[in-house]
Design a protein around this motif. Structure first.
Motif, PDB file in Angstrom:
ATOM      1  N   CYS A  62       0.714  -1.132   0.042  1.00  0.00           N
ATOM      2  CA  CYS A  62       0.084   0.023  -0.018  1.00  0.00           C
ATOM      3  C   CYS A  62       0.958   1.281  -0.039  1.00  0.00           C
ATOM      4  O   CYS A  62       0.124   2.417   0.111  1.00  0.00           O
ATOM      5  N   TRP A  82      -0.222   9.736   5.236  1.00  0.00           N
ATOM      6  CA  TRP A  82       0.511   8.826   6.195  1.00  0.00           C
ATOM      7  C   TRP A  82      -0.669   7.944   6.762  1.00  0.00           C
ATOM      8  O   TRP A  82      -0.667   6.523   6.873  1.00  0.00           O
ATOM      9  N   ALA A  83      -1.874   8.702   7.098  1.00  0.00           N
ATOM     10  CA  ALA A  83      -3.164   8.241   7.810  1.00  0.00           C
ATOM     11  C   ALA A  83      -3.550   7.322   6.860  1.00  0.00           C
ATOM     12  O   ALA A  83      -4.295   6.055   7.007  1.00  0.00           O
ATOM     13  N   ALA A  84      -4.032   7.793   5.489  1.00  0.00           N
ATOM     14  CA  ALA A  84      -4.556   6.815   4.662  1.00  0.00           C
ATOM     15  C   ALA A  84      -3.689   5.483   4.493  1.00  0.00           C
ATOM     16  O   ALA A  84      -4.372   4.354   4.236  1.00  0.00           O
ATOM     17  N   TRP A  85      -2.404   5.629   4.348  1.00  0.00           N
ATOM     18  CA  TRP A  85      -1.776   4.234   3.979  1.00  0.00           C
ATOM     19  C   TRP A  85      -1.850   3.508   5.199  1.00  0.00           C
ATOM     20  O   TRP A  85      -1.934   2.374   5.217  1.00  0.00           O
ATOM     21  N   ALA A  86      -1.808   3.779   6.536  1.00  0.00           N
ATOM     22  CA  ALA A  86      -1.852   3.212   7.573  1.00  0.00           C
ATOM     23  C   ALA A  86      -3.025   2.451   7.703  1.00  0.00           C
ATOM     24  O   ALA A  86      -3.325   1.199   8.194  1.00  0.00           O
ATOM     25  N   ALA A  87      -4.026   3.465   7.675  1.00  0.00           N
ATOM     26  CA  ALA A  87      -5.199   2.866   7.934  1.00  0.00           C
ATOM     27  C   ALA A  87      -5.874   1.930   6.842  1.00  0.00           C
ATOM     28  O   ALA A  87      -6.387   0.810   7.169  1.00  0.00           O
ATOM     29  N   SER A  88      -5.456   1.937   5.532  1.00  0.00           N
ATOM     30  CA  SER A  88      -5.763   0.930   4.617  1.00  0.00           C
ATOM     31  C   SER A  88      -5.050  -0.097   4.808  1.00  0.00           C
ATOM     32  O   SER A  88      -5.586  -1.378   4.842  1.00  0.00           O
ATOM     33  N   ALA A  90      -3.933  -1.494   7.810  1.00  0.00           N
ATOM     34  CA  ALA A  90      -4.430  -2.139   8.917  1.00  0.00           C
ATOM     35  C   ALA A  90      -5.713  -2.687   8.633  1.00  0.00           C
ATOM     36  O   ALA A  90      -6.403  -3.849   9.150  1.00  0.00           O
ATOM     37  N   ALA A  91      -6.924  -1.984   7.978  1.00  0.00           N
ATOM     38  CA  ALA A  91      -8.153  -2.543   7.877  1.00  0.00           C
ATOM     39  C   ALA A  91      -8.001  -3.677   6.772  1.00  0.00           C
ATOM     40  O   ALA A  91      -8.785  -4.644   7.165  1.00  0.00           O
TER      41      ALA A  91
END
Length: 407
Positions: A62, A82-88, A90-91
């Motif tokens: 990702c 960075w938040a979009a990368w981490a959230a994607s 993890a989800a």
């Protein structure tokens, strides 16, 4: 020491599998390597370890999300990137923490491929169906599901599961041998995909007029002698009366142009002939735009159609893979249901910095699914060679009107 090494190796191997999407470009390396995720997780381990293995795969794969958000929204959106990368990551990793036995792996595969989580379901092992079972269609999908569902039992020594897996793999080998000796799937004769290099006008009327002319010139130049000319996704930010008239006057007699536009809150495709521009799109994007254009709370946002329907043109059953649909397995399953005879893949990668892996991931996924269906693909992409980073950083993206003007 040996026990520690045995427990730790799945995480780096999963990371390598995720990196195959980045290094493989538009080849089938990424789709093939994606199968490693369920095969590695099928081993024994706690839910936490299974999650960590999946996280290694998705966190690496990702990674292009970061540069995509920065290229699309601007450098001042670094936190969101960075938040979009981490959230994607993890989800998409969470379902793989399910117990691998009793259908847990199969459930994880489907949960990450189908809505609601499937709306960000790229890098799915479902892509491997096209590598293992070329031309197999639904048989290939079922073969992949069987392989994933039976793998935990085979790892745990169940003889029946191992025999069944050998049979599935034998079928895969046979299909690949037949694919080697069979004629390759070809796109229809006299269909052309136009490649453009246009930056969004961002509401600038003069820039919009110049863009329209550049798009027309590209179509006339690259579409010489063609019957059907396919343009990239959302190269036109509107489908107003003046735009219709301009393009209807530009299409040469005997040609059909399929233009990517944004109209009525949809990322869509319209058909234009000499003197005749269809007011109603022939296709509308089913997938959610990952650039943040879909905002359910905003009535003026771009909206997904959720179902991408086949339409008839030039004696063909045509299915449009528009933008993010190319990486979402559920939209490709919609295509399988409708048995298209030709696919055209539209994308608009103006936001992609040189070297970004995201456009290659789109291409690789498209190749894998088209290979599964045994259907030719016409590709039309808008790219720009370089991005003015300063200009991007100065752009603003209000939630309302400007979101409708981004591709």
């Amino acid at each position: 020491m040996r026990r520690v090494l045995a427990s730790e190796w799945p995480i780096p191997v999963a990371a390598v599998a995720g990196s195959a999407w980045l290094s493989g470009g538009s080849s089938l390396l990424g789709p093939f390597a994606s199968l490693g995720l369920p095969l590695i997780i099928a081993g024994r381990g706690t839910a936490r370890r299974r999650f960590c293995v999946a996280l290694a795969y998705y966190a690496v794969g990702c990674w292009p999300i970061v540069s995509a958000v920065l290229g699309y929204w601007g450098e001042h959106y670094a936190v969101m990137a960075w938040a979009a990368w981490a959230a994607s990551a993890a989800a998409l990793s969470l379902p793989w923490a399910l117990p691998p036995g009793r259908g847990g792996l199969l459930a994880a595969l489907l949960l990450t491929a189908l809505p609601p989580l499937g709306v960000i379901g790229w890098l799915s092992p479902m892509n491997a169906a096209g590598v293992l079972f070329p031309g197999g269609g639904w048989v290939g999908v079922i073969g992949l599901l069987l392989l994933v569902a039976l793998w935990p039992a085979a790892v745990n020594g169940l003889a029946g599961a191992r025999i069944a897996i050998v049979g599935v793999l034998a079928g895969s080998v046979l299909m690949n041998l037949l694919a080697v000796v069979s004629p390759p799937a070809l796109m229809p004769q006299d269909w052309v995909g136009v490649q453009t290099h246009v930056h969004p006008a961002d509401g600038n009327i003069l820039a919009s007029i110049q863009n329209n002319q550049r798009i027309i010139e590209a179509g006339l130049r690259q579409g010489v002698g063609a019957r059907v000319v396919v343009f990239p996704e959302a190269v036109l930010p509107d489908w107003y009366g003046g735009t219709k008239a301009q393009f209807a006057a530009a299409v040469p007699p005997g040609q059909v142009w399929l233009l990517g536009v944004q109209t009525n809150g949809r990322d869509a495709v319209v058909r234009v002939k000499q003197g005749d521009a269809d007011p109603v799109p022939v296709a509308q994007a089913a997938g959610l735009l990952l650039g943040g254009d879909w905002q359910p709370w905003n009535p003026r946002t771009l909206r997904p159609a959720w179902w991408q329907r086949v339409f008839a043109l030039d004696g063909q059953r045509v299915w449009a893979a528009i933008c993010v649909e190319q990486v979402q397995p559920w939209t490709w399953l919609e295509a399988l249901c409708q048995r298209p005879t030709v696919i055209f893949a539209q994308s608009n990668a103006w936001w992609a910095a040189p070297g970004s892996a995201a456009p290659g991931i789109q291409d690789a996924s498209t190749r894998a699914w088209a290979r599964l269906m045994g259907v030719g693909v016409v590709m039309a992409v808008n790219r720009i060679a370089s991005i003015d980073v300063v200009g991007q950083a100065e752009r603003t993206h209000p939630a309302a009107p400007n979101a409708l003007q981004q591709a």
